[in-house]
Design a protein around this motif. Structure first.
Motif, PDB file in Angstrom:
ATOM      1  N   LEU A   1       0.850  -1.192   0.000  1.00 25.00           N
ATOM      2  CA  LEU A   1       0.000   0.000   0.000  1.00 25.00           C
ATOM      3  C   LEU A   1       0.887   1.244   0.000  1.00 25.00           C
ATOM      4  O   LEU A   1       1.992   1.240   0.547  1.00 25.00           O
ATOM      5  CB  LEU A   1      -0.909   0.037   1.238  1.00 25.00           C
ATOM      6  CG  LEU A   1      -2.003  -1.024   1.353  1.00 25.00           C
ATOM      7  CD1 LEU A   1      -1.428  -2.330   1.909  1.00 25.00           C
ATOM      8  CD2 LEU A   1      -3.133  -0.557   2.266  1.00 25.00           C
ATOM      9  N   ASP A   2       0.388   2.308  -0.633  1.00 28.04           N
ATOM     10  CA  ASP A   2       1.148   3.553  -0.614  1.00 28.04           C
ATOM     11  C   ASP A   2       0.899   4.258   0.716  1.00 28.04           C
ATOM     12  O   ASP A   2       0.093   3.794   1.525  1.00 28.04           O
ATOM     13  CB  ASP A   2       0.769   4.444  -1.812  1.00 28.04           C
ATOM     14  CG  ASP A   2      -0.688   4.893  -1.765  1.00 28.04           C
ATOM     15  OD1 ASP A   2      -1.323   4.730  -0.679  1.00 28.04           O
ATOM     16  OD2 ASP A   2      -1.202   5.362  -2.765  1.00 28.04           O
ATOM     17  N   PRO A   3       1.571   5.362   0.993  1.00 22.43           N
ATOM     18  CA  PRO A   3       1.412   6.026   2.309  1.00 22.43           C
ATOM     19  C   PRO A   3      -0.010   6.452   2.613  1.00 22.43           C
ATOM     20  O   PRO A   3      -0.365   6.627   3.781  1.00 22.43           O
ATOM     21  CB  PRO A   3       2.344   7.235   2.194  1.00 22.43           C
ATOM     22  CG  PRO A   3       3.388   6.820   1.207  1.00 22.43           C
ATOM     23  CD  PRO A   3       2.668   5.977   0.201  1.00 22.43           C
ATOM     24  N   GLU A   4      -0.834   6.592   1.601  1.00 25.13           N
ATOM     25  CA  GLU A   4      -2.220   6.985   1.839  1.00 25.13           C
ATOM     26  C   GLU A   4      -3.133   5.798   2.094  1.00 25.13           C
ATOM     27  O   GLU A   4      -4.322   5.966   2.349  1.00 25.13           O
ATOM     28  CB  GLU A   4      -2.738   7.775   0.622  1.00 25.13           C
ATOM     29  CG  GLU A   4      -1.973   9.089   0.400  1.00 25.13           C
ATOM     30  CD  GLU A   4      -2.486   9.830  -0.811  1.00 25.13           C
ATOM     31  OE1 GLU A   4      -3.389   9.282  -1.494  1.00 25.13           O
ATOM     32  OE2 GLU A   4      -2.019  10.946  -1.063  1.00 25.13           O
ATOM     33  N   GLY A   5      -2.620   4.582   1.992  1.00 18.95           N
ATOM     34  CA  GLY A   5      -3.418   3.388   2.218  1.00 18.95           C
ATOM     35  C   GLY A   5      -4.046   2.832   0.963  1.00 18.95           C
ATOM     36  O   GLY A   5      -4.920   1.956   1.021  1.00 18.95           O
ATOM     37  N   ARG A   6      -3.577   3.276  -0.201  1.00 20.77           N
ATOM     38  CA  ARG A   6      -4.119   2.796  -1.477  1.00 20.77           C
ATOM     39  C   ARG A   6      -3.421   1.490  -1.842  1.00 20.77           C
ATOM     40  O   ARG A   6      -2.209   1.371  -1.738  1.00 20.77           O
ATOM     41  CB  ARG A   6      -3.894   3.837  -2.572  1.00 20.77           C
ATOM     42  CG  ARG A   6      -4.461   3.413  -3.925  1.00 20.77           C
ATOM     43  CD  ARG A   6      -4.234   4.479  -4.983  1.00 20.77           C
ATOM     44  NE  ARG A   6      -5.050   5.655  -4.725  1.00 20.77           N
ATOM     45  CZ  ARG A   6      -4.599   6.800  -4.227  1.00 20.77           C
ATOM     46  NH1 ARG A   6      -3.299   6.930  -3.926  1.00 20.77           N
ATOM     47  NH2 ARG A   6      -5.403   7.819  -4.030  1.00 20.77           N
ATOM     48  N   ILE A   7      -4.198   0.505  -2.272  1.00 20.77           N
ATOM     49  CA  ILE A   7      -3.651  -0.798  -2.625  1.00 20.77           C
ATOM     50  C   ILE A   7      -2.902  -0.684  -3.946  1.00 20.77           C
ATOM     51  O   ILE A   7      -3.471  -0.283  -4.966  1.00 20.77           O
ATOM     52  CB  ILE A   7      -4.755  -1.856  -2.745  1.00 20.77           C
ATOM     53  CG1 ILE A   7      -5.504  -2.001  -1.407  1.00 20.77           C
ATOM     54  CG2 ILE A   7      -4.190  -3.202  -3.169  1.00 20.77           C
ATOM     55  CD1 ILE A   7      -6.689  -2.946  -1.476  1.00 20.77           C
ATOM     56  N   LEU A   8      -1.617  -1.027  -3.905  1.00 19.92           N
ATOM     57  CA  LEU A   8      -0.809  -1.027  -5.109  1.00 19.92           C
ATOM     58  C   LEU A   8      -0.773  -2.409  -5.752  1.00 19.92           C
ATOM     59  O   LEU A   8      -0.995  -2.545  -6.969  1.00 19.92           O
ATOM     60  CB  LEU A   8       0.625  -0.579  -4.782  1.00 19.92           C
ATOM     61  CG  LEU A   8       0.767   0.830  -4.182  1.00 19.92           C
ATOM     62  CD1 LEU A   8       2.227   1.104  -3.841  1.00 19.92           C
ATOM     63  CD2 LEU A   8       0.238   1.877  -5.171  1.00 19.92           C
ATOM     64  N   VAL A   9      -0.483  -3.433  -4.945  1.00 20.08           N
ATOM     65  CA  VAL A   9      -0.368  -4.806  -5.442  1.00 20.08           C
ATOM     66  C   VAL A   9      -0.883  -5.743  -4.345  1.00 20.08           C
ATOM     67  O   VAL A   9      -0.698  -5.480  -3.151  1.00 20.08           O
ATOM     68  CB  VAL A   9       1.094  -5.170  -5.795  1.00 20.08           C
ATOM     69  CG1 VAL A   9       1.183  -6.623  -6.260  1.00 20.08           C
ATOM     70  CG2 VAL A   9       1.632  -4.238  -6.884  1.00 20.08           C
ATOM     71  N   SER A  10      -1.495  -6.868  -4.743  1.00 19.67           N
ATOM     72  CA  SER A  10      -1.929  -7.910  -3.802  1.00 19.67           C
ATOM     73  C   SER A  10      -1.570  -9.275  -4.374  1.00 19.67           C
ATOM     74  O   SER A  10      -1.680  -9.492  -5.593  1.00 19.67           O
ATOM     75  CB  SER A  10      -3.448  -7.834  -3.567  1.00 19.67           C
ATOM     76  OG  SER A  10      -3.880  -8.918  -2.754  1.00 19.67           O
ATOM     77  N   SER A  11      -1.142 -10.152  -3.494  1.00 22.35           N
ATOM     78  CA  SER A  11      -0.790 -11.500  -3.948  1.00 22.35           C
ATOM     79  C   SER A  11      -2.020 -12.366  -4.185  1.00 22.35           C
ATOM     80  O   SER A  11      -1.918 -13.446  -4.763  1.00 22.35           O
ATOM     81  CB  SER A  11       0.101 -12.186  -2.896  1.00 22.35           C
ATOM     82  OG  SER A  11      -0.596 -12.335  -1.649  1.00 22.35           O
ATOM     83  N   ASP A  12      -3.171 -11.883  -3.772  1.00 22.17           N
ATOM     84  CA  ASP A  12      -4.413 -12.640  -3.961  1.00 22.17           C
ATOM     85  C   ASP A  12      -5.125 -12.125  -5.198  1.00 22.17           C
ATOM     86  O   ASP A  12      -5.518 -10.950  -5.256  1.00 22.17           O
ATOM     87  CB  ASP A  12      -5.296 -12.455  -2.728  1.00 22.17           C
ATOM     88  CG  ASP A  12      -6.524 -13.354  -2.772  1.00 22.17           C
ATOM     89  OD1 ASP A  12      -6.734 -14.033  -3.801  1.00 22.17           O
ATOM     90  OD2 ASP A  12      -7.273 -13.402  -1.758  1.00 22.17           O
ATOM     91  N   PRO A  13      -5.284 -12.982  -6.233  1.00 21.17           N
ATOM     92  CA  PRO A  13      -5.962 -12.527  -7.456  1.00 21.17           C
ATOM     93  C   PRO A  13      -7.362 -11.993  -7.191  1.00 21.17           C
ATOM     94  O   PRO A  13      -7.892 -11.191  -7.965  1.00 21.17           O
ATOM     95  CB  PRO A  13      -5.988 -13.791  -8.328  1.00 21.17           C
ATOM     96  CG  PRO A  13      -4.871 -14.648  -7.807  1.00 21.17           C
ATOM     97  CD  PRO A  13      -4.805 -14.363  -6.338  1.00 21.17           C
TER      98      PRO A  13
END
Length: 470
Positions: free
Chosen positions: A87-99
């Motif tokens: 997550l970026d500093p604002e809490g936005r999801i950048l990447v997840s290992s779960d499809p």
């Protein structure tokens, strides 16, 4: 099912096991999962997150290139079972290992743990009660640059579905142990119930046999102490019944013997009178004297039987009176002096003039002393000595009856006061029913006194009666 003791004992063992073991298993599983496994997993995720945060903090440009973050996520996924998010500093999801999180990319997460991570603090959250698709463990680890600024957040989490297998395996293991404990408990309870029930059945069967008049073998001791005590009581009861049966047979044999002799003598005397013996005054006098002696013997026998009746039915009543010991003993012993002298015995009486008064039943106590004096005269041969002496102290009065007869063997002295026991001294006819000394002892005990015997074979016997003064 509950009509037998064995089934009740089994059920008493089974019910607590059926209630306690499942509840204990549930509580154990809950405590183990929530207090041990989940905290350990959370701690391990914090450690993993710290390693990843340390690695990525040295490459601040990585957080500006989503493709590189996604490649790093792919490499890290093969080394962890947890779901990994960047997550970026604002809490936005950048990447997840779960499809399944693909639709959530670029979505800002709103969570108190994220807020703490944005402030530079690592957090972990455990929620055991969440649904199957919800995270059970959430760990947020901030990534700091050289200046201490948050350049990203790493999220590691375990949904319930990822740890369900471990929980299931653990639960099956605990369930197997509990089932085994339940089976062992039921088996042990059944064994204990059988070991208690078996001796009880033996005792019940033995009592039924006794009630039916059958012979009984001694019951072997087994089971707990209470059952062994019951077995001991049953064996003692059987031994006592055997003793009573033997005494009953001995009593019948003695009665036949003791009643048969005087009755035979009386019938002979009557027949003689019928045949004309009454015409001879001297013969008639001898016959009547003999008949009187035989009648007196029958009366003595009746007195012994009456005493035994009182002893058995607990009706031995005492009439205590204040007795002048010296005059009472002199009056009591006078008839026996004549009997001793008629047999050619030396008669010695030692009664001190200052012998104090005491409280007793004069008739009952006289019967006890007369039984001893009668035996002394009976078993002392002609030319022997019969001695009666009395003395006192502050607590009691003692009367001693001694003789110079054949004495009593040591092995017989332990049995001499038993009912129906007659000594083995060699004589042509054993007279009496073997109740004299037993009656004497009962009467003395009824006065709260004691009777003692001192005897040696060939040196005579000495009986001492001790009676409390008050």
């Amino acid at each position: 099912m509950l009509r037998t003791l064995q089934n009740r004992l089994i059920l008493s063992h089974l019910l607590p096991l059926l209630i306690i073991i499942p509840l204990t298993g549930i509580a154990f599983i809950y405590v183990l999962e929530t207090q041990v496994i989940l905290p350990d997993l959370a701690d391990s995720l914090v450690v993993e997150g710290g390693f990843i945060a340390e690695f990525t903090s040295q490459q601040p440009d990585l957080w500006q290139n989503p493709d590189e973050v996604e490649q790093l996520t792919s490499r890290l996924t093969s080394h962890t079972k947890a779901r990994l998010m960047f997550l970026d500093p604002e809490g936005r999801i950048l990447v997840s290992s779960d499809p399944a999180d693909a639709y959530r990319i670029d979505t800002i997460l709103q969570d108190n743990d994220i807020t703490e991570a944005q402030q530079g603090e690592s957090t972990q959250h455990i929620e055991f009660s969440r649904g199957l698709q919800q995270e059970v463990i959430d760990v947020f680890v901030p990534v700091l640059d050289a200046g201490g600024e948050v350049i990203g957040i790493i999220r590691l989490s375990h949904p319930y579905t990822t740890i369900y297998g471990e929980f299931k395996q653990l639960r099956m293991l605990i369930l197997g142990v509990l089932v085994f404990a339940l089976v062992v408990g039921v088996g042990l309870g059944s064994f204990l119930a059988v070991t208690i029930n078996t001796p009880i059945k033996q005792v019940t069967t033995a009592i039924d046999q006794l009630a039916s008049g059958n012979q009984l073998e001694e019951i072997s001791q087994q089971g707990p102490e209470e059952i062994q005590s019951l077995v001991d009581s049953t064996n003692s009861l059987y031994a006592r019944l055997k003793q009573l049966e033997s005494a009953r047979k001995q009593l019948l044999a003695n009665l036949v013997h003791e009643i048969g002799r005087p009755l035979g003598a009386l019938r002979s005397a009557i027949q003689s009178i019928k045949l004309g013996a009454g015409k001879d005054p001297q013969l008639m006098d001898d016959l009547t004297n003999g008949m009187d002696a035989e009648a007196e013997r029958l009366q003595h026998l009746l007195d012994e039987l009456a005493h035994m009746h009182d002893q058995i039915f607990g009706s031995l009543e005492m009439d205590h009176q204040i007795i002048s010991a010296r005059s009472w003993l002199q009056t009591l012993l006078r008839p026996w002096e004549e009997a001793a002298q008629a047999k050619g015995l030396t008669w010695l009486v030692e009664i001190p003039e200052d012998l104090p008064d005491f409280k007793a039943d004069p008739y009952r106590l006289a019967q006890a002393i007369e039984n001893l004096v009668s035996n002394a005269i009976k078993y002392t041969p002609k030319g022997g000595v019969v001695r009666i002496a009395a003395c006192s102290d502050e607590k009691s009065i003692e009367v001693l009856v001694g003789d110079t007869g054949p004495g009593i063997d040591v092995e017989e002295q332990e049995k001499i006061f038993e009912p129906f026991y007659r000594g083995t001294q060699k004589r042509r006819i054993k007279q009496g029913m073997g109740l004299g000394l037993s009656i004497a002892q009962d009467l003395v005990v009824a006065h709260r006194g004691e009777i003692h015997l001192e005897s040696q074979p060939g040196k005579g016997s000495k009986f001492t009666i001790s009676i409390p003064r008050l």
